[in-house]
Structure formats: structure tokens, C-alpha cells
Motif scaffolding. Structure first.
Motif, PDB file in Angstrom:
ATOM      1  N   ALA A 277     -87.682 -53.380 -47.591  1.00 58.95           N
ATOM      2  CA  ALA A 277     -87.258 -54.292 -46.399  1.00 58.95           C
ATOM      3  C   ALA A 277     -85.794 -54.203 -47.177  1.00 58.95           C
ATOM      4  N   GLU A 278     -84.785 -54.109 -47.916  1.00 54.94           N
ATOM      5  CA  GLU A 278     -83.584 -53.972 -47.878  1.00 54.94           C
ATOM      6  C   GLU A 278     -83.389 -52.535 -47.341  1.00 54.94           C
ATOM      7  N   ARG A 279     -84.367 -51.675 -47.964  1.00 52.72           N
ATOM      8  CA  ARG A 279     -84.447 -49.974 -47.304  1.00 52.72           C
ATOM      9  C   ARG A 279     -84.298 -50.038 -45.747  1.00 52.72           C
ATOM     10  N   GLU A 280     -84.818 -50.888 -44.974  1.00 56.57           N
ATOM     11  CA  GLU A 280     -84.614 -50.875 -43.872  1.00 56.57           C
ATOM     12  C   GLU A 280     -83.633 -51.545 -43.402  1.00 56.57           C
ATOM     13  N   SER A 281     -83.140 -52.613 -43.682  1.00 57.05           N
ATOM     14  CA  SER A 281     -81.799 -53.189 -43.961  1.00 57.05           C
ATOM     15  C   SER A 281     -80.996 -51.905 -43.602  1.00 57.05           C
ATOM     16  N   TRP A 282     -80.748 -51.457 -44.728  1.00 58.88           N
ATOM     17  CA  TRP A 282     -79.574 -50.350 -44.648  1.00 58.88           C
ATOM     18  C   TRP A 282     -80.241 -48.511 -43.573  1.00 58.88           C
ATOM     19  N   GLU A 283     -81.256 -48.805 -43.264  1.00 58.14           N
ATOM     20  CA  GLU A 283     -81.429 -48.020 -42.480  1.00 58.14           C
ATOM     21  C   GLU A 283     -80.768 -48.280 -41.008  1.00 58.14           C
ATOM     22  N   ARG A 284     -80.966 -49.650 -40.448  1.00 53.74           N
ATOM     23  CA  ARG A 284     -80.702 -50.401 -39.242  1.00 53.74           C
ATOM     24  C   ARG A 284     -78.809 -50.160 -39.336  1.00 53.74           C
ATOM     25  N   GLU A 285     -79.292 -50.215 -40.459  1.00 59.21           N
ATOM     26  CA  GLU A 285     -76.973 -50.543 -40.897  1.00 59.21           C
ATOM     27  C   GLU A 285     -76.660 -49.477 -40.093  1.00 59.21           C
ATOM     28  N   LEU A 286     -77.794 -48.452 -40.850  1.00 56.23           N
ATOM     29  CA  LEU A 286     -77.123 -46.970 -39.917  1.00 56.23           C
ATOM     30  C   LEU A 286     -77.328 -46.358 -38.775  1.00 56.23           C
ATOM     31  N   THR A 287     -78.114 -46.864 -38.223  1.00 59.43           N
ATOM     32  CA  THR A 287     -78.711 -46.047 -36.649  1.00 59.43           C
ATOM     33  C   THR A 287     -77.835 -47.335 -35.770  1.00 59.43           C
ATOM     34  N   ARG A 288     -77.211 -47.964 -36.231  1.00 57.57           N
ATOM     35  CA  ARG A 288     -76.697 -48.753 -35.371  1.00 57.57           C
ATOM     36  C   ARG A 288     -74.706 -47.763 -35.266  1.00 57.57           C
ATOM     37  N   ILE A 289     -74.733 -47.494 -36.542  1.00 57.88           N
ATOM     38  CA  ILE A 289     -72.971 -46.892 -37.232  1.00 57.88           C
ATOM     39  C   ILE A 289     -73.313 -45.686 -35.845  1.00 57.88           C
ATOM     40  N   GLU A 290     -74.637 -44.793 -36.362  1.00 57.16           N
ATOM     41  CA  GLU A 290     -75.019 -43.722 -35.435  1.00 57.16           C
ATOM     42  C   GLU A 290     -75.249 -43.679 -33.653  1.00 57.16           C
TER      43      GLU A 290
ATOM     44  N   ARG B 272     -70.887 -41.095 -42.956  1.00 57.80           N
ATOM     45  CA  ARG B 272     -70.914 -40.221 -44.399  1.00 57.80           C
ATOM     46  C   ARG B 272     -70.679 -41.313 -45.609  1.00 57.80           C
ATOM     47  N   GLN B 273     -69.945 -42.101 -45.517  1.00 56.26           N
ATOM     48  CA  GLN B 273     -69.132 -43.243 -46.440  1.00 56.26           C
ATOM     49  C   GLN B 273     -70.464 -43.815 -47.412  1.00 56.26           C
ATOM     50  N   TYR B 274     -70.918 -44.279 -45.705  1.00 56.72           N
ATOM     51  CA  TYR B 274     -72.087 -45.175 -45.529  1.00 56.72           C
ATOM     52  C   TYR B 274     -72.810 -44.685 -46.286  1.00 56.72           C
ATOM     53  N   ILE B 275     -73.621 -43.621 -46.309  1.00 53.20           N
ATOM     54  CA  ILE B 275     -74.988 -42.971 -46.168  1.00 53.20           C
ATOM     55  C   ILE B 275     -74.520 -42.617 -47.854  1.00 53.20           C
ATOM     56  N   GLU B 276     -73.760 -42.402 -48.195  1.00 52.99           N
ATOM     57  CA  GLU B 276     -73.209 -41.605 -49.622  1.00 52.99           C
ATOM     58  C   GLU B 276     -73.733 -42.778 -50.839  1.00 52.99           C
ATOM     59  N   SER B 277     -72.472 -43.995 -50.293  1.00 47.55           N
ATOM     60  CA  SER B 277     -72.914 -45.524 -51.281  1.00 47.55           C
ATOM     61  C   SER B 277     -74.234 -46.198 -50.823  1.00 47.55           C
ATOM     62  N   ILE B 278     -75.153 -46.083 -49.948  1.00 37.68           N
ATOM     63  CA  ILE B 278     -75.859 -46.489 -49.931  1.00 37.68           C
ATOM     64  C   ILE B 278     -77.144 -45.708 -50.315  1.00 37.68           C
ATOM     65  N   PHE B 279     -77.519 -44.174 -49.925  1.00 37.13           N
ATOM     66  CA  PHE B 279     -78.712 -43.676 -50.403  1.00 37.13           C
ATOM     67  C   PHE B 279     -78.021 -42.217 -51.194  1.00 37.13           C
ATOM     68  N   GLY B 280     -76.868 -42.187 -51.488  1.00 41.75           N
ATOM     69  CA  GLY B 280     -76.374 -40.803 -52.560  1.00 41.75           C
ATOM     70  C   GLY B 280     -76.410 -41.408 -53.976  1.00 41.75           C
ATOM     71  N   GLU B 281     -76.193 -40.062 -54.811  1.00 41.72           N
ATOM     72  CA  GLU B 281     -76.420 -40.560 -56.298  1.00 41.72           C
ATOM     73  C   GLU B 281     -75.734 -41.676 -57.515  1.00 41.72           C
ATOM     74  N   GLY B 282     -76.101 -42.519 -57.668  1.00 41.22           N
ATOM     75  CA  GLY B 282     -75.792 -43.343 -57.670  1.00 41.22           C
ATOM     76  C   GLY B 282     -75.836 -44.916 -57.008  1.00 41.22           C
ATOM     77  N   GLY B 283     -75.657 -44.704 -55.514  1.00 44.96           N
ATOM     78  CA  GLY B 283     -75.745 -45.513 -54.737  1.00 44.96           C
ATOM     79  C   GLY B 283     -76.499 -46.575 -55.350  1.00 44.96           C
ATOM     80  N   LEU B 284     -76.388 -47.548 -53.763  1.00 46.54           N
ATOM     81  CA  LEU B 284     -76.897 -48.834 -53.928  1.00 46.54           C
ATOM     82  C   LEU B 284     -78.642 -49.272 -53.717  1.00 46.54           C
TER      83      LEU B 284
END
Length: 177
Positions: A50-63, A100-112
Motif C-alpha cells: 500500500a505504501e509502495r503504491e502511494s510512492w509510485e503514485r507520487e512518482l507518476t504525478r512527477i512524471e 531522480r532525487q525522489y526515486i533515489e530517496s524512496i527506491f535507492g539503496e538505503g532509501g525509504l
């Protein structure tokens, strides 16, 4: 006389070996299957998804915002001044950096996402360790292995010979052997 001594020693060795073999109880578990079938893990997975879907929705909004800015720029490109073009291009680049920063902060190594997954799994792993140890003590198991990772999940402390090995190594280090 030698035969009697050898036979006695072999009998003693065999009976000691059988006694030791009878007192050591070994088992293994499949941690992958436990994690897959555990209700706690399924609940944690549901929360994480559920949290991942929320992050992906935010990423889609940015894109979508990047796409809108690029589309606007292309539509107005011919009518914009050089400074207007530069501003529009800078806004697009800024949004691309934000993505790019959002992707790194959420899905990158050590990300959220990694942190949140670990946070959700930590109490489950603690519960699993407690359950294994409780079962081992109640059922008198000496060692319990993990069939997946191959590691020891539980072992009676008296089976640990680490100190003896260190002493032996240190003893041989002192003699130069």
C-alpha cells in the motif's frame, strides 16, 4: 592383554559416541516458506505494498508534470523569447532532477522503501527467533538449521567450541607453529 585393552577402549569409545549421538537432536526449517505463509508477514507485505503504491503514485504525478512541461514547451517554443525558452528548459530540468532525487530517496539503496521494509520485518524476525528458541528448548533440540540460508538458527551454547579453537590458535601462534 593388548586385545583386552583395545577392545575395552573401543567399547568405551563406541558407547560414548552412541551416548553423545543420542543426546544431540538436530532439525531444520525453511525460512522462505515460513515467511511466505506467516500471517504476520502477509500483513506486513500488505502494508508495504500500500505504501509502495502511494510512492509510485507520487512518482507518476512527477512524471506527468515533466510530460506536461515538455509538451507546453514544445507547443510554445516558437513564440518564446530566448530567456523564456531558458526558463522553460530549466523548469523541465528541475523536475527531472526532482524525479531522480525522489526515486533515489524512496527506491535507492538505503532509501525509504528499504528502511520501511526492514522496519516492518524486524518484529517478525524477532518473533521468529523467539519461536525457534522456545521450540528448541521445549523439544530439547541441540541445533536448528535454516534449509534456505544454511546457517544455524539455534544451537545450544555448550556446542560452541569457538573459545577452544581460539585458545589452540593462540597457543600455536605463541610457539611459532
Amino acid at each position: 592383554m593388548k586385545r583386552i585393552i583395545i577392545t575395552t577402549l573401543l567399547s568405551l569409545l563406541l558407547s560414548t559416541t552412541l551416548l553423545v549421538a543420542q543426546t544431540i537432536k538436530i532439525a531444520y526449517i525453511d525460512t522462505d516458506r515460513i515467511m511466505y505463509e506467516s500471517l504476520d508477514t502477509q500483513e506486513a507485505q500488505s502494508i508495504f505494498m500500500a505504501e509502495r503504491e502511494s510512492w509510485e503514485r507520487e512518482l507518476t504525478r512527477i512524471e506527468d508534470e515533466i510530460e506536461r512541461l515538455q509538451s507546453d514547451y514544445e507547443a510554445r517554443k516558437l513564440t518564446l523569447t530566448e530567456s523564456g525558452k531558458a526558463q522553460a528548459e530549466e523548469r523541465i530540468q528541475e523536475k527531472i532532477r526532482e524525479r531522480r532525487q525522489y526515486i533515489e530517496s524512496i527506491f535507492g539503496e538505503g532509501g525509504l522503501a528499504m528502511q520501511r521494509n526492514a522496519e516492518l520485518l524486524e518484529p517478525i524476525m524477532d518473533k521468529l527467533r523467539d519461536s525457534i528458541e522456545k521450540f528448541a528448548l521445549e523439544e530439547n533440540y541441540s541445533i536448528i538449521f535454516d534449509a534456505v540460508g544454511g546457517g544455524i538458527l539455534y544451537a545450544k551454547p555448550n556446542l560452541d567450541i569457538t573459545d577452544l579453537i581460539i585458545q589452540d590458535l593462540n597457543r600455536s601462534a605463541g610457539t611459532g607453529n
